[in-house]
Design a protein around this motif. Structure first.
Motif, short mmCIF file in Angstrom:
data_model
loop_
_atom_site.label_atom_id
_atom_site.label_comp_id
_atom_site.label_asym_id
_atom_site.label_seq_id
_atom_site.Cartn_x
_atom_site.Cartn_y
_atom_site.Cartn_z
N PRO A 559 0.79 -1.23 0.00
CA PRO A 559 0.00 0.00 0.00
C PRO A 559 0.83 1.29 0.00
O PRO A 559 0.26 2.37 -0.01
CB PRO A 559 -0.78 -0.12 1.30
N ALA A 560 2.17 1.17 0.03
CA ALA A 560 2.99 2.39 0.10
C ALA A 560 2.82 3.26 -1.14
O ALA A 560 3.01 4.47 -1.06
CB ALA A 560 4.46 2.00 0.29
N ASN A 561 2.43 2.66 -2.27
CA ASN A 561 2.32 3.45 -3.49
C ASN A 561 1.12 4.38 -3.49
O ASN A 561 0.96 5.19 -4.41
CB ASN A 561 2.28 2.54 -4.72
N ARG A 562 0.29 4.33 -2.47
CA ARG A 562 -0.84 5.27 -2.41
C ARG A 562 -0.54 6.46 -1.50
O ARG A 562 -1.38 7.34 -1.37
CB ARG A 562 -2.10 4.53 -1.92
N ILE A 563 0.64 6.50 -0.89
CA ILE A 563 0.88 7.50 0.16
C ILE A 563 0.84 8.91 -0.39
O ILE A 563 0.35 9.83 0.26
CB ILE A 563 2.21 7.22 0.90
N ARG A 564 1.36 9.15 -1.61
CA ARG A 564 1.35 10.51 -2.15
C ARG A 564 -0.09 10.98 -2.38
O ARG A 564 -0.40 12.16 -2.19
CB ARG A 564 2.14 10.55 -3.47
N GLN A 565 -0.97 10.05 -2.77
CA GLN A 565 -2.36 10.41 -2.99
C GLN A 565 -3.10 10.70 -1.69
O GLN A 565 -4.17 11.30 -1.70
CB GLN A 565 -3.07 9.28 -3.74
N ALA A 566 -2.53 10.28 -0.56
CA ALA A 566 -3.15 10.53 0.75
C ALA A 566 -2.92 11.96 1.23
O ALA A 566 -3.64 12.44 2.11
CB ALA A 566 -2.61 9.54 1.77
N PHE A 567 -1.93 12.65 0.67
CA PHE A 567 -1.64 14.02 1.08
C PHE A 567 -2.69 14.98 0.51
O PHE A 567 -3.40 14.66 -0.44
CB PHE A 567 -0.27 14.43 0.58
N ALA A 568 -2.77 16.16 1.09
CA ALA A 568 -3.68 17.19 0.59
C ALA A 568 -3.23 17.67 -0.80
O ALA A 568 -2.06 17.57 -1.16
CB ALA A 568 -3.71 18.37 1.56
N PRO A 569 -4.17 18.19 -1.58
CA PRO A 569 -3.79 18.72 -2.90
C PRO A 569 -3.12 20.09 -2.76
O PRO A 569 -3.37 20.83 -1.81
CB PRO A 569 -5.13 18.82 -3.62
N LYS A 570 -2.28 20.41 -3.73
CA LYS A 570 -1.62 21.72 -3.72
C LYS A 570 -2.65 22.85 -3.81
O LYS A 570 -2.52 23.87 -3.15
CB LYS A 570 -0.66 21.82 -4.91
N ASP A 571 -3.67 22.63 -4.62
CA ASP A 571 -4.69 23.66 -4.80
C ASP A 571 -6.06 23.01 -4.63
O ASP A 571 -6.49 22.22 -5.49
CB ASP A 571 -4.58 24.27 -6.20
N PRO A 572 -6.78 23.30 -3.54
CA PRO A 572 -8.11 22.70 -3.35
C PRO A 572 -9.07 23.00 -4.49
O PRO A 572 -10.03 22.25 -4.70
CB PRO A 572 -8.59 23.34 -2.04
N ALA A 573 -8.82 24.07 -5.24
CA ALA A 573 -9.68 24.37 -6.39
C ALA A 573 -9.59 23.27 -7.44
O ALA A 573 -10.57 22.99 -8.14
CB ALA A 573 -9.29 25.72 -6.99
N ASP A 574 -8.41 22.65 -7.57
CA ASP A 574 -8.28 21.51 -8.49
C ASP A 574 -9.14 20.34 -8.03
O ASP A 574 -9.74 19.64 -8.86
CB ASP A 574 -6.82 21.07 -8.58
N LEU A 575 -9.20 20.13 -6.72
CA LEU A 575 -10.05 19.07 -6.17
C LEU A 575 -11.52 19.36 -6.48
O LEU A 575 -12.26 18.46 -6.91
CB LEU A 575 -9.82 18.95 -4.67
#
Length: 891
Positions: A559-575
Motif C-alpha cells: 500500500p505504500a504506493n498510495r501514500i502521495r495520494q493521501a496528502f492534501a492537494p496543492k490547490d483545493p480548487a483543483d479538487l
C-alpha cells in the motif's frame, strides 16, 4: 492506586512467585505488588495518550488461594489504550503452536483484547483476539501458531479503548498441538486419496478463483466410456469475469480455469506421492495449455502439459513436506490465449493421488456421497417440504441405506429421514424430501451405508423469508462482489447498495485536464445493471500530480504506493474541479458521494503519521461539497472520517469547525468483533455532538462486519479476527443493526472481499464457496424483511435492566395486517443470561432467522427475537416486557 504511565515500562521480575513449569507468562496469577503501585509484579502498563485524555486507576483484588485479579478502571477516555502487558519476557518460537488461557470480566465494558505483538516493526506473532465480557467471570482460550520468534521487544498485552472496568486473572501461555481445520478430505483407507475422482457428478471439485461452477459432467466421454469433467473456457462471457474496483481496477475474463479439489487430502511428511490424471482437449484446439500438481502447503510441484484431442495420462511426483496438500489440474489459459483458445473445452478424468513414485492403475473410491447446497425464498413464513437429490457415487451395484438428518440455526435436530435405495456403478441421485419448519439456516447431513462401505457428507441450506421486491434496502457492501452471480445472491438477502472505490483521482485525471472514465464507467455500472444502487466515494484527496507530498516520497508496491495520494492537494480548487467533472458524469446514476476513506487515523487520507490533524479535513470536505453541489444540487454529500463512532477526537473538531455545514450525511466505520451493546452509547454521544454543533445529520455505516466460519480452512488469519461461531456472528450482527437503526444510522455497508477456495478467512461473511450460506445469511434476510428498506425507529426499550436491550420499529407495509392502524416490530434480547417469559397478548414471535416461535412461553437470550404487534402503543410494549423481565428476576 496509580495512573497509567505514558510509555511502556518493564518492572523488575525479582521476587516473583514461582511459575508453573509450562507457563511462559510471568506471574500469571497476579500475586504480589512489591512497590505498591497497584500493578502486579512482572507486569507493565501502557497508555498512548496524555493524562488529560486517559485516566486509569489500577489495583489488585484478592481471589483467594494465592490468586489475584488485576483491575483497570478507566474513568476518562479520549484516546490511547488502557493496557496491562509484559515486554521481552516470553520464549516464543516461530512455527510452534501455543494456547493462551485467561479469565476476565468487565463492568460497563463489553469487550477487551488480548494480543502478542512485536513493537519493533509492529509484527503480530499470531495471537490477536477479542475478549467478550460480562459482569461474571468468563474463561477464554485461544490457540495460535507463532509466525515469528519473540525478541526483547515482544509484548504480551491485554487492553481496551473506552471508559469501563476490566478484571483479568489466571493467565497462562503454554505450548500445544496444532489446531486441525475442517476442510480435510477424510482418508477412507483406499489407494486413491481423492473422492469423485471419476467425475460422476459436479461435487467435490471447483475452480479456485471462482465461486460458482464453470464446468460440466460429460456422460460417456471419458477414456473408458464413463463420465468425465468438461471445462469450457467461456472467456467472452461477462458472467464468468472477475471485477474489482480497488486499488488498480480489474476487468478480467475467466483465466486459468483449472479444477481444484474442495478440501485437502492428508499426507504423511517425508512420504512420496504421485498425482495423475487423464486429459485431452477438443478437436478444434490443439496444444491447449494445462497443468497438474500440488500447490502447498504440504507439497509444491506442478507439471505443465500441452493437450491434444487424444487422451493422455499426465502425472507429477513429489515428497511431502507437510500433512496436507492442495490438488489442482486442468487448463491454464491466460488473457493472451483468447484469440486461439476461446471456447476450447478440456476434458479431465480418472484423477488419482497415491503413495509412491509412479502412477499405478486407476481406482475410484468404492463409495462417495455428496449433498447439494440449497437456498430459496419462501412464499410465506410457514414451513415446507424441500426435495433434493444427494449423489451416491459407487463402484458397484447394490442396496444402500441413507440416513438424512437436519439441524437448524441453534444446531438442534429438526428433521430426520431414513430410506433404502438401489444404487448402480456411477452416480445415483435418489429423490429425498425433508419437512423443514420455516425460514432459517439448516445443515443437512446424509450418511450412506452399502455393504461394508460407508460415506458421510453435509451441506449448508438456507430458507429465506419472502423476497420483497424493490430497488432500495437499508443494506449494502463495501466493494461489489467480484462475480456478478454473487451480486445477485447478495441482493436476495437484502443488500442493494454498493460502495464504489473506482473514482481515484490519480486514475481518472492522470494529468491536469485529462479525464478518462472508461474503467470507472464499467465498475460503477456493473452493479447498477443488477438493479443495485451505488454510493461513489472519492477515496483519496490527491492525484500524484496534484499532491503536496515531497517529491522524494515515492513507493512502487501497495500500500505504500498510495501514500502521495493521501496528502492534501496543492490547490483545493483543483479538487473541486475534479469532483465537479465526476458528479456531472454520473448525474442521474449516482446520488450519494462520500468524501475520502478513513481520514487522519489511517494511511488512506490525510494520515496523522504525516502530520495531519482532524481539523485539516474540513477545508477539503468543503471543497468536495462545493464541487458536488455545483454539478448536482440535489445530490447527497457524505462527510466524516469514516472512523469508529467513539473517535470523538476526530468528529469533535470536525463538528466544531463547521464540518456539518458541508455534508448531508456523516460516515462511520466499525469492526466490533464482540457484543455490540457499547455501540449504543457511542452513537448517542456522536449524535449529541452533532446536536451541539449545528444539528444532527443522518449517519451511514459505510464499512462494518463481524466475521466467523464454522468450517475452518487453513488460511493464516491476521485480519479479520474470527468470532467463535457463526451463531454469535449472526446474533450479534442483528443486535448491532438494531442498535444502529435505533440511533440514526440509515444504511449499513458490510465489508466483503473474495478469498481463494480452501483458504477462506471468513471475509465472504455471508457465503462459503459456490454460494453455500453461512448462518448470518438468513439472519440478514430476516432483518431486511422485518424492519424494511427504511427502518422507522420508534422507541428504545427502557427499564429492562442491564442484561436486556431492545428497539421498536414501525412494521413495513407487508407485515401490517389489513385494517390495522399501526403495526410495530420489536427486537428484544438478553446480552448474557436467559429467561423464559409469557407472551404479549396478541403478539406474534419470530426467531433471528424469521421462523415463527409457537411455544406457549418465549425464551429471551443472546439471539434476538422479533415481536410483531398490532395497534399496541410502544409504551405498553415496553411496560409489558419490563414486567416480564422483572418476574423472571432480571430487574
Amino acid at each position: 492506586m496509580t495512573r497509567i504511565l505514558l510509555a511502556v515500562f518493564v518492572l523488575s521480575v525479582a521476587g516473583l512467585c514461582a511459575q508453573e513449569a509450562d507457563n511462559l507468562i510471568l506471574n500469571g496469577s497476579f500475586a504480589g505488588d512489591e512497590n505498591g503501585d497497584g500493578i502486579a509484579d512482572g507486569w507493565s502498563l501502557s497508555a498512548g495518550a496524555p493524562e488529560d485524555q486517559l485516566a486509569v486507576e489500577c489495583s489488585l483484588e484478592d481471589l483467594g488461594d494465592g490468586r489475584f485479579a488485576q483491575k483497570l478502571d478507566c474513568t476518562v477516555y479520549e484516546g490511547g489504550h488502557a493496557m496491562v502487558c509484559q515486554v521481552g519476557t516470553l520464549d516464543i518460537k516461530a512455527g510452534q503452536w501455543y494456547e493462551a488461557r485467561l479469565r476476565a470480566k468487565g463492568e460497563n465494558l463489553r469487550y477487551a483484547h488480548v494480543g502478542l505483538h512485536d513493537t519493533d516493526g509492529w509484527k503480530n506473532l499470531g495471537l490477536w483476539n477479542q475478549l467478550n465480557l460480562g459482569r461474571k467471570w468468563r474463561e477464554f482460550s485461544f490457540k495460535f501458531k507463532a509466525d515469528h520468534s519473540a525478541h526483547e521487544t515482544t509484548r504480551f498485552q491485554i487492553w481496551f479503548t473506552r471508559v469501563g472496568t476490566l478484571w483479568v486473572s489466571d493467565i497462562s501461555l503454554t505450548t500445544t498441538t496444532p489446531e486441525l481445520p475442517d476442510n480435510i478430505i477424510p482418508d477412507t483407507g483406499t489407494k486413491n486419496l481423492l473422492p469423485n475422482s471419476g467425475f460422476e457428478t459436479l461435487a467435490g471439485w471447483g475452480m479456485p478463483n471462482w465461486w460458482t461452477y464453470g464446468w460440466e459432467v460429460a456422460p460417456g466421454l471419458g477414456p473408458d466410456g464413463s463420465s468425465c469433467a468438461a471445462v469450457e473456457w467461456k472467456c467472452d462471457d461477462p458472467e464468468y469475469g472477475y471485477y474489482f474496483d480497488y486499488f488498480e481496477m480489474v476487468e478480467r475474463p475467466l483465466v486459468e480455469p483449472y479444477l481444484q479439489a474442495i478440501g485437502r487430502p492428508q499426507l504423511e511428511p517425508g512420504e512420496t506421492y504421485t498425482l495423475s490424471a487423464y486429459m485431452r482437449c477438443d478437436d478444434d484446439h490443439t496444444d491447449a495449455p494445462a497443468m497438474i500438481g500440488f500447490r502447498g502447503p504440504g507439497a509444491r510441484r506442478t507439471q505443465d502439459v500441452k493437450l491434444t484431442s487424444q487422451w493422455q495420462r499426465v502425472s507429477v511426483t513429489e515428497k511431502a513436506t507437510g500433512s496436507y496438500a492442495i490438488v489442482q489440474l486442468g487448463p491454464t489459459f491466460a488473457v493472451e490465449d483468447a484469440p486461439q483458445f476461446a471456447g476450447c473445452t478440456v476434458y479431465i478424468d480418472n484423477v488419482q493421488l497415491e503413495r509412491g513414485g509412479e502412477a499405478t492403475d486407476f481406482e475410484a473410491h468404492p463409495l462417495d456421497l455428496f449433498v447439494p447446497i440449497h437456498t430459496e425464498h419462501l412464499a410465506g413464513l410457514e414451513g415446507r417440504e424441500v426435495s433434493f437429490t444427494p449423489a451416491v457415487v459407487s463402484a458397484f451395484d447394490g442396496e444402500c441405506a441413507l440416513d438424512c438428518q437436519v439441524t437448524d440455526f441453534n444446531d438442534e435436530i429438526v428433521a430426520r429421514k431414513q430410506l433404502t435405495v438401489q444404487i448402480g456403478k456411477g452416480a445415483t441421485k435418489p429423490p429425498v424430501s425433508l419437512a423443514l419448519p420455516g425460514p432459517g439456516f439448516y445443515r443437512v447431513t446424509v450418511t450412506a451405508k452399502a455393504g461394508e462401505h460407508e460415506a458421510t457428507n453435509s451441506a449448508r441450506w438456507a430458507l429465506y423469508p419472502p423476497l420483497i421486491k424493490g430497488e432500495d434496502t437499508a443494506f449494502g457492501m463495501n466493494h461489489a462482489f467480484a462475480y456478478n452471480g454473487f451480486l445477485r445472491r447478495a441482493k436476495q438477502i437484502g443488500l442493494s447498495w454498493v460502495r464504489d472505490w473506482s473514482l481515484k483521482w490519480e486514475h481518472v485525471e492522470t494529468q491536469k485536464g485529462a479525464f478518462t472514465f472508461d474503467k470507472t464507467d464499467f465498475q460503477i455500472r456493473r452493479p447498477q445493471k443488477e438493479g443495485m444502487n451505488v454510493l461513489c466515494m472519492f477515496p483519496f484527496p490527491s492525484a500524484e500530480w496534484s499532491s503536496v507530498a515531497p517529491p522524494d516520497l515515492h513507493k512502487t508496491a501497495y500500500p505504500a504506493n498510495r501514500i502521495r495520494q493521501a496528502f492534501a492537494p496543492k490547490d483545493p480548487a483543483d479538487l473541486t474541479r475534479y469532483v465537479t467533472e465526476c458528479v456531472k458524469r454520473y448525474k442521474g446514476e449516482v446520488d450519494v458521494w462520500e468524501v475520502f476513506n478513513e481520514s487522519v487515523f489511517t494511511s488512506y487520507s490525510l494520515p496523522k503519521a504525516q502530520g495531519y490533524k482532524a481539523e485539516d479535513y474540513v477545508p477539503l470536505l468543503k471543497a468536495v461539497y462545493e464541487g458536488c453541489k455545483a454539478a448536482d444540487p440535489e445530490c447527497l454529500v457524505m462527510g466524516g472520517y469514516s472512523a469508529p463512532p467513539q473517535r470523538v477526537e476526530l468528529y469533535g473538531p470536525m463538528f466544531r469547525e463547521g464540518g456539518l455545514d458541508y455534508c448531508d450525511l456523516v460516515s462511520i466505520h466499525l469492526y466490533p468483533g464482540g457484543p455490540p451493546e457499547s455501540l449504543d452509547a457511542d452513537l448517542k454521544r456522536l449524535n449529541e455532538m452533532m446536536d451541539e454543533n449545528g444539528g444532527r445529520k443522518p449517519t451511514w455505516m459505510t464499512e462494518y462486519a463481524y466475521y466467523a466460519d464454522d468450517d475452518t480452512d487453513f488460511a493464516t488469519r491476521r485480519w479479520p479476527t474470527l468470532m467463535r461461531s457463526e451463531w454469535h456472528q449472526a446474533c450479534w450482527n442483528t443486535r448491532a443493526c438494531a442498535i444502529m437503526f435505533g440511533n440514526g444510522v440509515e444504511k449499513i455497508f458490510y465489508h466483503i472481499w473474495p478469498t481463494r477456495m480452501n483458504e477462506d478467512i471468513g471475509s465472504r461473511i455471508f457465503f462459503e464457496y459456490a454460494g453455500a450460506p453461512r448462518k448470518i445469511a438468513p439472519a440478514q434476510a430476516a432483518m431486511q424483511y422485518f424492519v424494511g428498506s427504511k427502518p422507522g425507529f420508534v422507541h428504545e426499550l427502557q427499564n429492562v435492566g442491564e442484561d436486556a436491550a431492545g428497539f421498536i420499529f414501525r412494521a413495513p407495509t407487508h407485515l401490517r395486517p389489513e385494517g390495522a392502524e399501526e403495526a410495530l416490530v420489536t427486537l428484544v434480547w438478553l446480552t448474557y443470561d436467559e429467561a423464559v417469559v409469557d407472551r404479549l397478548a396478541g403478539a406474534r414471535y419470530f426467531d433471528v432467522c424469521g421462523r415463527e416461535i409457537e411455544t406457549e412461553r418465549i425464551k429471551l437470550w443472546e439471539a434476538p427475537v422479533y415481536v410483531l404487534t398490532t395497534d399496541t402503543a410502544p409504551a405498553a410494549i415496553n411496560q409489558a416486557i419490563s414486567s416480564m423481565l422483572d418476574e423472571a428476576g432480571l430487574l
